[in-house]
Design an enzyme around this catalytic site. Sequence first.
Site, PDB file in Angstrom:
ATOM      1  N   SER A  84     117.312 -42.162 122.583  1.00 36.87           N
ATOM      2  CA  SER A  84     116.876 -41.496 121.449  1.00 36.87           C
ATOM      3  C   SER A  84     117.662 -40.255 121.188  1.00 36.87           C
ATOM      4  CB  SER A  84     115.592 -41.163 121.151  1.00 36.87           C
ATOM      5  OG  SER A  84     115.287 -40.498 122.635  1.00 36.87           O
ATOM      6  N   THR A 186     113.152 -37.044 119.587  1.00 33.21           N
ATOM      7  CA  THR A 186     114.439 -36.165 119.614  1.00 33.21           C
ATOM      8  C   THR A 186     113.949 -34.951 120.446  1.00 33.21           C
ATOM      9  OG1 THR A 186     114.421 -36.308 117.208  1.00 33.21           O
ATOM     10  CG2 THR A 186     114.884 -34.399 117.841  1.00 33.21           C
ATOM     11  N   THR A 204     119.496 -35.544 117.762  1.00 31.69           N
ATOM     12  CA  THR A 204     118.717 -36.918 117.688  1.00 31.69           C
ATOM     13  C   THR A 204     119.757 -38.058 117.599  1.00 31.69           C
ATOM     14  OG1 THR A 204     116.765 -38.013 117.381  1.00 31.69           O
ATOM     15  CG2 THR A 204     117.959 -36.737 115.621  1.00 31.69           C
ATOM     16  N   ARG A 214     121.064 -43.175 106.620  1.00 32.62           N
ATOM     17  CA  ARG A 214     119.823 -42.406 106.695  1.00 32.62           C
ATOM     18  C   ARG A 214     119.808 -41.158 107.627  1.00 32.62           C
ATOM     19  NH1 ARG A 214     115.966 -40.532 110.676  1.00 32.62           N
ATOM     20  NH2 ARG A 214     114.077 -40.355 109.833  1.00 32.62           N
ATOM     21  N   THR A 237     109.478 -32.863 115.955  1.00 31.44           N
ATOM     22  CA  THR A 237     109.747 -34.242 116.164  1.00 31.44           C
ATOM     23  C   THR A 237     109.078 -35.477 115.678  1.00 31.44           C
ATOM     24  OG1 THR A 237     109.982 -35.781 118.385  1.00 31.44           O
ATOM     25  CG2 THR A 237     108.220 -34.143 118.320  1.00 31.44           C
ATOM     26  N   GLY A 238     109.531 -36.633 115.341  1.00 29.32           N
ATOM     27  CA  GLY A 238     108.542 -37.625 114.722  1.00 29.32           C
ATOM     28  C   GLY A 238     109.317 -38.126 113.583  1.00 29.32           C
TER      29      GLY A 238
HETATM   30  C1  SD4 Z   1     114.199 -38.559 112.794  1.00 23.63           C
HETATM   31  N1  SD4 Z   1     113.098 -36.752 113.655  1.00 23.63           N
HETATM   32  O1  SD4 Z   1     115.308 -38.746 112.716  1.00 23.63           O
HETATM   33  C2  SD4 Z   1     113.828 -37.779 114.078  1.00 23.63           C
HETATM   34  C3  SD4 Z   1     113.488 -38.778 115.036  1.00 23.63           C
HETATM   35  C4  SD4 Z   1     112.318 -38.052 116.115  1.00 23.63           C
HETATM   36  O2  SD4 Z   1     111.699 -37.797 118.010  1.00 23.63           O
HETATM   37  O3  SD4 Z   1     112.122 -37.178 115.963  1.00 23.63           O
HETATM   38  N2  SD4 Z   1     112.547 -38.752 117.291  1.00 23.63           N
HETATM   39  O4  SD4 Z   1     113.304 -38.679 111.890  1.00 23.63           O
END
Ligand code: SD4
Length: 327
Positions: A84, A186, A204, A214, A237-238
């Site tokens: 990730s 991330t 990330t 994207r 994160t998310g």
């Molecule tokens: C994203 N926020 O690319 C990142 C992914 C992520 O933990 O947080 N992973 O949307």
Amino acid sequence: MTSRRKFIRNAAIGAGILASGKTDALAKTPAPTIHQNKPLVLSTWDFGIEANKDAWKILGSNGRALDAVEAGVMVAENDLHGLSVGLAGLPDREGHTTLDACIMDEFYNCGSVAFLEKIKNPIRVARKVMETTPHIMLVGAGAQQFALENGFTLDEYKNPEAMKAYQAWLKEKKYQPVINIENHDTIGMIAMDATGNLSGACTTSGLAYKVRGRVGDSPIIGAGLYVDNEIGAATATGTGEEVIRIAGTHLVVELMRQGRSPYEACKEAVMRMVKIRGDKTKEFQVGFIALNKQGEFGAYCLQPGFNYAVYSNNIPNILFKSDSYYA
Ligand code: SD4
């Protein structure tokens, strides 16, 4: 309230220290005051533990928070098996791993790269953008060109595990981000150094199997990361789209400016998301961690399962469990 109880309250507020006997480790620490809580570093998810160690080598020897967060997140970027972060990360829907990263220091200087390919340490390129250009953000081929012109080299590494997962995904080609750990890893790191200055970094490979091109929240100042040296710092994160929609980390820092504790500010940002997105919030994960100028820290997230690692003179690099909106 005694300073010891006050410390434990502040450290543990809404943060539920993870099981496995680690509560004891914290309870046994001497009675510090919040003021003694610097230097301090916190970072997202389990791999924050390893990342914090490298950050601490700098923070613990009176180094600058900026250097610490850069070195810290590079541990995750350099992990050849991490799915990730960095070049080992899961690819987009066309099979290319694309990287997003940003960094911010105590002077509101910031640098960012997005949709960057074949460069091992995007966070270092982000710092280069910050320190050697009048710009903040470079993307795609231009970001790669900039990196090559500045001494970085192309790295063709492909993680066999990520490629195997991609081959399996190709069978159905469903664009369905998975909630939590597998797809939301991330690394965001925020730190205060011994002088009390704050910095942060976030890096990330973004959402797995994303549409080509994207970009998520992680390289966007004010979404995936924000640092205001007068007030505090936050990282996210998310699901990036949801963090961008509310300018998440800027919101968290502004809430701290209005007097909320880091925990309250993270929680209120998540509640803003719930208000705007309603039941849709059941389908994704977002987590925030925050640190204020007094050395207090906290976190809040949507779904259970988010944790973060904290290292200071008083806290021996342990994982804290974030409170979540959903049970
Ligand atoms: C994203 N926020 O690319 C990142 C992914 C992520 O933990 O947080 N992973 O949307």
